[in-house]
Design a protein around this motif. Sequence first.
Motif, PDB file in Angstrom:
ATOM      1  N   PHE A 151      78.812  62.458  38.827  1.00  0.00           N
ATOM      2  CA  PHE A 151      78.047  62.769  40.037  1.00  0.00           C
ATOM      3  C   PHE A 151      77.374  64.141  39.920  1.00  0.00           C
ATOM      4  O   PHE A 151      76.193  64.308  40.258  1.00  0.00           O
ATOM      5  CB  PHE A 151      78.974  62.713  41.256  1.00  0.00           C
ATOM      6  N   GLY A 152      78.125  65.118  39.428  1.00  0.00           N
ATOM      7  CA  GLY A 152      77.556  66.454  39.241  1.00  0.00           C
ATOM      8  C   GLY A 152      76.391  66.445  38.263  1.00  0.00           C
ATOM      9  O   GLY A 152      75.375  67.122  38.471  1.00  0.00           O
ATOM     10  N   PHE A 153      76.522  65.661  37.206  1.00  0.00           N
ATOM     11  CA  PHE A 153      75.450  65.529  36.222  1.00  0.00           C
ATOM     12  C   PHE A 153      74.172  65.023  36.866  1.00  0.00           C
ATOM     13  O   PHE A 153      73.089  65.559  36.655  1.00  0.00           O
ATOM     14  CB  PHE A 153      75.887  64.558  35.117  1.00  0.00           C
ATOM     15  N   ASP A 154      74.305  63.969  37.642  1.00  0.00           N
ATOM     16  CA  ASP A 154      73.110  63.424  38.296  1.00  0.00           C
ATOM     17  C   ASP A 154      72.515  64.411  39.299  1.00  0.00           C
ATOM     18  O   ASP A 154      71.298  64.529  39.423  1.00  0.00           O
ATOM     19  CB  ASP A 154      73.452  62.101  38.998  1.00  0.00           C
ATOM     20  N   ALA A 155      73.406  65.126  40.004  1.00  0.00           N
ATOM     21  CA  ALA A 155      72.913  66.125  40.957  1.00  0.00           C
ATOM     22  C   ALA A 155      72.155  67.227  40.228  1.00  0.00           C
ATOM     23  O   ALA A 155      71.170  67.765  40.734  1.00  0.00           O
ATOM     24  CB  ALA A 155      74.080  66.725  41.746  1.00  0.00           C
ATOM     25  N   LYS A 156      72.610  67.555  39.044  1.00  0.00           N
ATOM     26  CA  LYS A 156      72.005  68.651  38.292  1.00  0.00           C
ATOM     27  C   LYS A 156      70.748  68.208  37.547  1.00  0.00           C
ATOM     28  O   LYS A 156      69.726  68.870  37.608  1.00  0.00           O
ATOM     29  CB  LYS A 156      73.017  69.181  37.276  1.00  0.00           C
ATOM     30  N   TYR A 157      70.853  67.112  36.813  1.00  0.00           N
ATOM     31  CA  TYR A 157      69.779  66.729  35.891  1.00  0.00           C
ATOM     32  C   TYR A 157      68.945  65.547  36.365  1.00  0.00           C
ATOM     33  O   TYR A 157      67.940  65.212  35.748  1.00  0.00           O
ATOM     34  CB  TYR A 157      70.377  66.396  34.516  1.00  0.00           C
ATOM     35  N   GLY A 158      69.387  64.866  37.421  1.00  0.00           N
ATOM     36  CA  GLY A 158      68.607  63.743  37.930  1.00  0.00           C
ATOM     37  C   GLY A 158      69.003  62.405  37.327  1.00  0.00           C
ATOM     38  O   GLY A 158      68.811  61.369  37.940  1.00  0.00           O
ATOM     39  N   PHE A 159      69.547  62.439  36.113  1.00  0.00           N
ATOM     40  CA  PHE A 159      70.035  61.225  35.476  1.00  0.00           C
ATOM     41  C   PHE A 159      70.950  61.665  34.343  1.00  0.00           C
ATOM     42  O   PHE A 159      71.114  62.843  34.084  1.00  0.00           O
ATOM     43  CB  PHE A 159      68.877  60.375  34.944  1.00  0.00           C
ATOM     44  N   ARG A 160      71.554  60.691  33.655  1.00  0.00           N
ATOM     45  CA  ARG A 160      72.427  61.076  32.546  1.00  0.00           C
ATOM     46  C   ARG A 160      72.544  59.965  31.515  1.00  0.00           C
ATOM     47  O   ARG A 160      72.289  58.801  31.801  1.00  0.00           O
ATOM     48  CB  ARG A 160      73.824  61.448  33.065  1.00  0.00           C
ATOM     49  N   ASP A 161      72.934  60.401  30.327  1.00  0.00           N
ATOM     50  CA  ASP A 161      73.284  59.460  29.263  1.00  0.00           C
ATOM     51  C   ASP A 161      74.721  59.044  29.506  1.00  0.00           C
ATOM     52  O   ASP A 161      75.654  59.814  29.273  1.00  0.00           O
ATOM     53  CB  ASP A 161      73.142  60.168  27.911  1.00  0.00           C
TER      54      ASP A 161
ATOM     55  N   ILE B  77      65.238  63.817  15.714  1.00  0.00           N
ATOM     56  CA  ILE B  77      66.007  64.260  16.881  1.00  0.00           C
ATOM     57  C   ILE B  77      67.384  63.623  16.820  1.00  0.00           C
ATOM     58  O   ILE B  77      67.508  62.405  16.735  1.00  0.00           O
ATOM     59  CB  ILE B  77      65.290  63.863  18.189  1.00  0.00           C
ATOM     60  N   LEU B  78      68.432  64.452  16.868  1.00  0.00           N
ATOM     61  CA  LEU B  78      69.796  63.942  16.764  1.00  0.00           C
ATOM     62  C   LEU B  78      70.535  63.867  18.095  1.00  0.00           C
ATOM     63  O   LEU B  78      71.563  63.207  18.205  1.00  0.00           O
ATOM     64  CB  LEU B  78      70.611  64.821  15.800  1.00  0.00           C
ATOM     65  N   SER B  79      70.048  64.575  19.097  1.00  0.00           N
ATOM     66  CA  SER B  79      70.768  64.599  20.386  1.00  0.00           C
ATOM     67  C   SER B  79      69.855  65.092  21.490  1.00  0.00           C
ATOM     68  O   SER B  79      68.778  65.621  21.233  1.00  0.00           O
ATOM     69  CB  SER B  79      71.997  65.512  20.300  1.00  0.00           C
ATOM     70  N   GLY B  80      70.289  64.917  22.730  1.00  0.00           N
ATOM     71  CA  GLY B  80      69.606  65.535  23.863  1.00  0.00           C
ATOM     72  C   GLY B  80      68.441  64.755  24.423  1.00  0.00           C
ATOM     73  O   GLY B  80      67.825  65.196  25.397  1.00  0.00           O
ATOM     74  N   VAL B  81      68.122  63.636  23.806  1.00  0.00           N
ATOM     75  CA  VAL B  81      67.045  62.791  24.321  1.00  0.00           C
ATOM     76  C   VAL B  81      67.606  61.388  24.481  1.00  0.00           C
ATOM     77  O   VAL B  81      68.268  60.870  23.580  1.00  0.00           O
ATOM     78  CB  VAL B  81      65.837  62.768  23.352  1.00  0.00           C
ATOM     79  N   TRP B  82      67.366  60.808  25.618  1.00  0.00           N
ATOM     80  CA  TRP B  82      67.875  59.469  25.870  1.00  0.00           C
ATOM     81  C   TRP B  82      66.838  58.666  26.634  1.00  0.00           C
ATOM     82  O   TRP B  82      66.283  59.160  27.620  1.00  0.00           O
ATOM     83  CB  TRP B  82      69.196  59.546  26.655  1.00  0.00           C
ATOM     84  N   ASP B  83      66.536  57.526  26.126  1.00  0.00           N
ATOM     85  CA  ASP B  83      65.555  56.657  26.771  1.00  0.00           C
ATOM     86  C   ASP B  83      64.210  57.375  26.920  1.00  0.00           C
ATOM     87  O   ASP B  83      63.524  57.223  27.935  1.00  0.00           O
ATOM     88  CB  ASP B  83      66.100  56.219  28.150  1.00  0.00           C
ATOM     89  N   GLY B  84      63.864  58.179  25.903  1.00  0.00           N
ATOM     90  CA  GLY B  84      62.545  58.803  25.886  1.00  0.00           C
ATOM     91  C   GLY B  84      62.406  60.074  26.686  1.00  0.00           C
ATOM     92  O   GLY B  84      61.312  60.636  26.781  1.00  0.00           O
ATOM     93  N   ARG B  85      63.512  60.539  27.272  1.00  0.00           N
ATOM     94  CA  ARG B  85      63.433  61.764  28.067  1.00  0.00           C
ATOM     95  C   ARG B  85      64.560  62.712  27.691  1.00  0.00           C
ATOM     96  O   ARG B  85      65.654  62.286  27.343  1.00  0.00           O
ATOM     97  CB  ARG B  85      63.543  61.455  29.571  1.00  0.00           C
ATOM     98  N   THR B  86      64.277  64.003  27.809  1.00  0.00           N
ATOM     99  CA  THR B  86      65.326  64.999  27.578  1.00  0.00           C
ATOM    100  C   THR B  86      66.370  64.881  28.688  1.00  0.00           C
ATOM    101  O   THR B  86      66.045  64.591  29.841  1.00  0.00           O
ATOM    102  CB  THR B  86      64.751  66.423  27.585  1.00  0.00           C
ATOM    103  N   THR B  87      67.638  65.099  28.303  1.00  0.00           N
ATOM    104  CA  THR B  87      68.736  64.919  29.267  1.00  0.00           C
ATOM    105  C   THR B  87      69.232  66.237  29.851  1.00  0.00           C
ATOM    106  O   THR B  87      70.124  66.237  30.698  1.00  0.00           O
ATOM    107  CB  THR B  87      69.932  64.242  28.576  1.00  0.00           C
ATOM    108  N   GLY B  88      68.714  67.368  29.373  1.00  0.00           N
ATOM    109  CA  GLY B  88      69.203  68.659  29.829  1.00  0.00           C
ATOM    110  C   GLY B  88      70.272  69.236  28.906  1.00  0.00           C
ATOM    111  O   GLY B  88      70.610  70.404  29.004  1.00  0.00           O
ATOM    112  N   THR B  89      70.796  68.412  28.024  1.00  0.00           N
ATOM    113  CA  THR B  89      71.803  68.863  27.057  1.00  0.00           C
ATOM    114  C   THR B  89      71.104  69.244  25.747  1.00  0.00           C
ATOM    115  O   THR B  89      69.910  68.973  25.584  1.00  0.00           O
ATOM    116  CB  THR B  89      72.843  67.753  26.840  1.00  0.00           C
ATOM    117  N   PRO B  90      71.819  69.890  24.823  1.00  0.00           N
ATOM    118  CA  PRO B  90      71.136  70.448  23.646  1.00  0.00           C
ATOM    119  C   PRO B  90      70.391  69.404  22.817  1.00  0.00           C
ATOM    120  O   PRO B  90      70.909  68.324  22.532  1.00  0.00           O
ATOM    121  CB  PRO B  90      72.282  71.059  22.830  1.00  0.00           C
ATOM    122  N   ILE B  91      69.170  69.776  22.449  1.00  0.00           N
ATOM    123  CA  ILE B  91      68.351  68.931  21.587  1.00  0.00           C
ATOM    124  C   ILE B  91      68.516  69.443  20.165  1.00  0.00           C
ATOM    125  O   ILE B  91      68.116  70.561  19.853  1.00  0.00           O
ATOM    126  CB  ILE B  91      66.865  69.003  22.010  1.00  0.00           C
ATOM    127  N   SER B  92      69.138  68.623  19.321  1.00  0.00           N
ATOM    128  CA  SER B  92      69.329  69.022  17.936  1.00  0.00           C
ATOM    129  C   SER B  92      68.292  68.317  17.073  1.00  0.00           C
ATOM    130  O   SER B  92      68.137  67.105  17.151  1.00  0.00           O
ATOM    131  CB  SER B  92      70.745  68.651  17.479  1.00  0.00           C
TER     132      SER B  92
END
Lengths: 354, 354, 354, 354
Positions: free
Chosen positions: B109-119, C67-82
């Motif tokens: 829930f916090g992830f979605d609140a922060k980033y809008g969506f999540r993996d 790209i090894l991380s940080g992108v999911w379904d064509g969008r950045t997730t807010g987590t580190p992009i390696s």
Amino acid sequence: MAGSGFGTIFRITTWGESHGKALGVVIDGCPAGLALKEADINKYMERRRPNAGKMSTKRKEPDEAEILSGVWDGRTTGTPISIIIRNEDAHSSDYSGLWDVYRPGHADFGFDAKYGFRDARGGGRSSGRETSARVAAGAVALKLLSEIGISVHAEVESIGAYPAKSIEAEELITGLRKEGDSTGSTVFCCASGVPAGLGDPVFEKLDARLSSAIFSIGAVKAVEIGDGCAVSLARGSANNDPFRIKDGKIVTAGNHAGGILGGISNGSEILIRAYFKPTPSISVPQDTVRKDGTETVITVKGRHDPVIGPRAAVVVECMTGLVLADSLLLNMSSRVDRIRSFYGASDSSEDAGQ
Amino acid sequence: MAGSGFGTIFRITTWGESHGKALGVVIDGCPAGLALKEADINKYMERRRPNAGKMSTKRKEPDEAEILSGVWDGRTTGTPISIIIRNEDAHSSDYSGLWDVYRPGHADFGFDAKYGFRDARGGGRSSGRETSARVAAGAVALKLLSEIGISVHAEVESIGAYPAKSIEAEELITGLRKEGDSTGSTVFCCASGVPAGLGDPVFEKLDARLSSAIFSIGAVKAVEIGDGCAVSLARGSANNDPFRIKDGKIVTAGNHAGGILGGISNGSEILIRAYFKPTPSISVPQDTVRKDGTETVITVKGRHDPVIGPRAAVVVECMTGLVLADSLLLNMSSRVDRIRSFYGASDSSEDAGQ
Amino acid sequence: MAGSGFGTIFRITTWGESHGKALGVVIDGCPAGLALKEADINKYMERRRPNAGKMSTKRKEPDEAEILSGVWDGRTTGTPISIIIRNEDAHSSDYSGLWDVYRPGHADFGFDAKYGFRDARGGGRSSGRETSARVAAGAVALKLLSEIGISVHAEVESIGAYPAKSIEAEELITGLRKEGDSTGSTVFCCASGVPAGLGDPVFEKLDARLSSAIFSIGAVKAVEIGDGCAVSLARGSANNDPFRIKDGKIVTAGNHAGGILGGISNGSEILIRAYFKPTPSISVPQDTVRKDGTETVITVKGRHDPVIGPRAAVVVECMTGLVLADSLLLNMSSRVDRIRSFYGASDSSEDAGQ
Amino acid sequence: MAGSGFGTIFRITTWGESHGKALGVVIDGCPAGLALKEADINKYMERRRPNAGKMSTKRKEPDEAEILSGVWDGRTTGTPISIIIRNEDAHSSDYSGLWDVYRPGHADFGFDAKYGFRDARGGGRSSGRETSARVAAGAVALKLLSEIGISVHAEVESIGAYPAKSIEAEELITGLRKEGDSTGSTVFCCASGVPAGLGDPVFEKLDARLSSAIFSIGAVKAVEIGDGCAVSLARGSANNDPFRIKDGKIVTAGNHAGGILGGISNGSEILIRAYFKPTPSISVPQDTVRKDGTETVITVKGRHDPVIGPRAAVVVECMTGLVLADSLLLNMSSRVDRIRSFYGASDSSEDAGQ
């Protein structure tokens, strides 16, 4: 090392020794336009001050904070806010025999190992008095938070084995004062109105930042978030807080987690408990050694609180405020859609994955 | 915010999601000349791996670390050490229903609140698997520390209400696995050979840095240094550790403080305890909500440990190693006399105070 | 020291040596929701690549970023992009005689003084190839900026004494290649659409951050903002850019300042010029010394560009993009009114000065 | 954003506005044991002060620095050194008409764009007076460097088109003062005795850090290291400095590089040139706009130097000192063998590669 700074965007740097000319703090990164006057700060300073009661030191500390920069026409300007607290009433003579002897429970020995020598007057930089600068800075952070609807409150919870406000606690303090001994205590802190989403998933977890802030207060030996130690005994089915819908909003039923899951705030109250050790400065004779490597017995003189919690509560509140203010500002850049909206740009992004 | 970095001089940055292509870490600031090979790292990786026993997950994780840069001819070069751990055996399908639902006890829930969506695959960045990168980096830090005679060891201490290695704990785990439930645990960590003088007096207290490091491990809800929570009940005369001379060296008699006074190491063993909550992923049905604001019941599938402590112990050890390595390097610049000697300069300083 | 990181919120860490297994970068702090695919990065990688023309090295560098991380379904997730760039075609044998000899104009001697030894293959960490990781990261920053309407463009301006695209420059390069010598060059960079207000008044001036970014590219020996060196000859009355109203907006008439006044962007185009020294790797014989302190003569073999500017232009563009992206995010927390609005809080502040 | 801090280990934070109560600086991370008294600082403050000559402002600025903390018994204690410089003689009335108008060549417009409003008295935080706090801090850094045998000196080199000490320059200044106009200038800085090995290979190159430091001084529009801009015209065979053996040491013959190769010092003198724009405050009428978007003409009153270089030279010297002091301390942790020796550990490392 530059260890007197705290925070990333809302960043403070404290300075000053217990018995030097003054102590102070520079707040760099406070947003512009916050209404701020010295009274806003001094009402927090007052809470850190020894009160007339029996629980605190008899030392007189006016602790008036003066703003030297960063505020103009009653509002912060966005530039550094420098606050100074002048020292008065410093009885250095109480410390005259302490230059070459290491007080048990104090940083003296570590200081000499690190720096080669130390300013022994009143504990110097490691004095509890150092926290007055944090309180001054924390007051500004708390005022900023109040603009967003966030409030933080901390108070002493227990003294030794007793609730803080009980007659037993008061009697314990009176007895310890006579014996020249001291006792431990706990402080409980609650932050309300914190939006979900603060904190970051890995090293900058909100609880990691909070624990560091609280542990940076001298004499803290344990920190709990939410149920804290008790979680080690709980079952997952009981410890997990179910999510519910209440008044159209997502909330948790129960708050074992203390408002933080996976390092990110979930919108519930943030609950923190700090455990303080007994005041190490006691007049009971203690075995120790001198800098020259000879053994001796020490009796620490001076006016010392027999319990740390009562005056430390406001410090816990202020450190919590500093972490939340910084996290609030850091969180603003987490989403591209919000950045676009902030800068008034239209959504020109291509469709993802195409 | 850049929350995936940790440390000042010995600084690491981790990356990677549970079910992405790989995870990894970049170590920037490891001194040159350290003998290092992949086996040095993989022996720690093995300890994090689910073992064949009953306490850990059945998921197969080879978790072989590969060094991509920063080591040449068997020694570190002083430039960044990049380590990669490839993901295999990722059952994303276990998470197929979790995109729009918030698991209780998790960061969803916090992830979605922060980033809008999540993996949502495997918890993404908030998966326990993220710690594999910390372990790889910690192994390098621990090897550096061993060069100075510092050793760190952590292990699971209790599972639920039982000592970790007891038959009762084993039976508890077996029962929880059947029920689909989980339990909390504690991990105890001890660092030996740490010289006095590490850590800084105010915000960068050694215990503040350690607590932040330990709290940054998912599921930790309390951290103690030395006697921890118990200090709140103690008297100063009992809690202070007297200094003694032993074999010509200054030592403490007793170690209530856990090796840290006023934020600075005092040469005694550093003692840390971490309290882990029960694994939040349980197959017991739980009330929760969907992203769209409707209520539902969730049963979390997948292979999950019913207790976190056993596999987290090495993570505690590694995070402790990372803090100590960084503090050791930071401490080198604390004294002018040592800096002069380091750079081969003679003492040309004027007499002080004249 | 941790010198491979750059930026505060949008923070990158690069790693890798010229002739190791791979190079790469971790981007920590990229906002979530940015559409990103490898092609977005590789179009910049291509510009750094040696082209078929006469000005650049003949070394083949596919330089495909993965790209090894940080992108999911064509969008950045807010987590580190390696991002990883694998090394191929590494002719280490070209460097076989260079381990114990110091190439003039290179970091070899400083490296040995600092680290005790070095990975001499292809200049190791100090190779121009290190910049490929910056370009990968810069491509992401530039994509983020384009979402806000900011565009950056850099290109080589002069080669030796000639405009870059002249026949004279081409002839110069052809001649230098035959002689085994090299020449200096300049790169000009322009950023458009930058809102007024980026950068901070004191140490984090926008021009200070930009100059540091540009000087961190190997071979840069001078950086100018706006009129640059020429301002030392100008009069204030001619150098000041008057403000005007144009289409209802405040703009400057003229742009001697290069879009930055007092360290803060003023809304005009940001103009930067970088001066590159001649490629230090030349096949002309040069006097030098060996690690053991004996003198010798060196002839540097290998495929080296006789001029750095043409391939460095995209690096200047990317470093500029990284600074602007970070400054854009940092600027979001400058005003309380905007923070309130961001978090949906009403203006509850008391009147200032009352 | 927290943009008033500078440095990593030897870290300073400045505060204060031109016409506020005071300005100051906190130095966090200065090693313990450095002999320091206020006179050490004030001899640098004096060089920043307007002299009686014709080149500088007529404003009277006593600029006495007072040390408030961090020094005890004539030596630094390792804790923060707080220095305050009180403001006197502040003619705020000179600025009475400037609140709602943007002075060309100044940060006024950017400040309002960033913060919403500003303290317009004397340029507030963007006043040249802010540099007095840097000079106070730089004086401490330079004293530390002198302990290691490093000396730094900067002076104004040219004023307009003339050498700084020429009669032509003096006449130019006299004329400009009459006309109410101003001119640009250059400052040249040389650091001697810097050991090889300072600076880091990638983003924290020594020249990148120096350029950022110099560009952070208001009015600087270009920075050169060594031959600077001229390298763009040079050939590699002429620009590379050959290495030689002299008195048993490795040195360069020539110093086109200005003492830095690949971002790392090579033991030669470090050579820096800064280009200052003409003082933007001129009494010649200039077109500009008001905050409300109307056009106007401005004539800036007050006592302003017609050239910045003469008083800025000491600021360049101090900023250079701050970078070198920090780099010197950061460099101490670059090699395992030196760390082992520092901590008195024997070489217990296994043989590499076995």
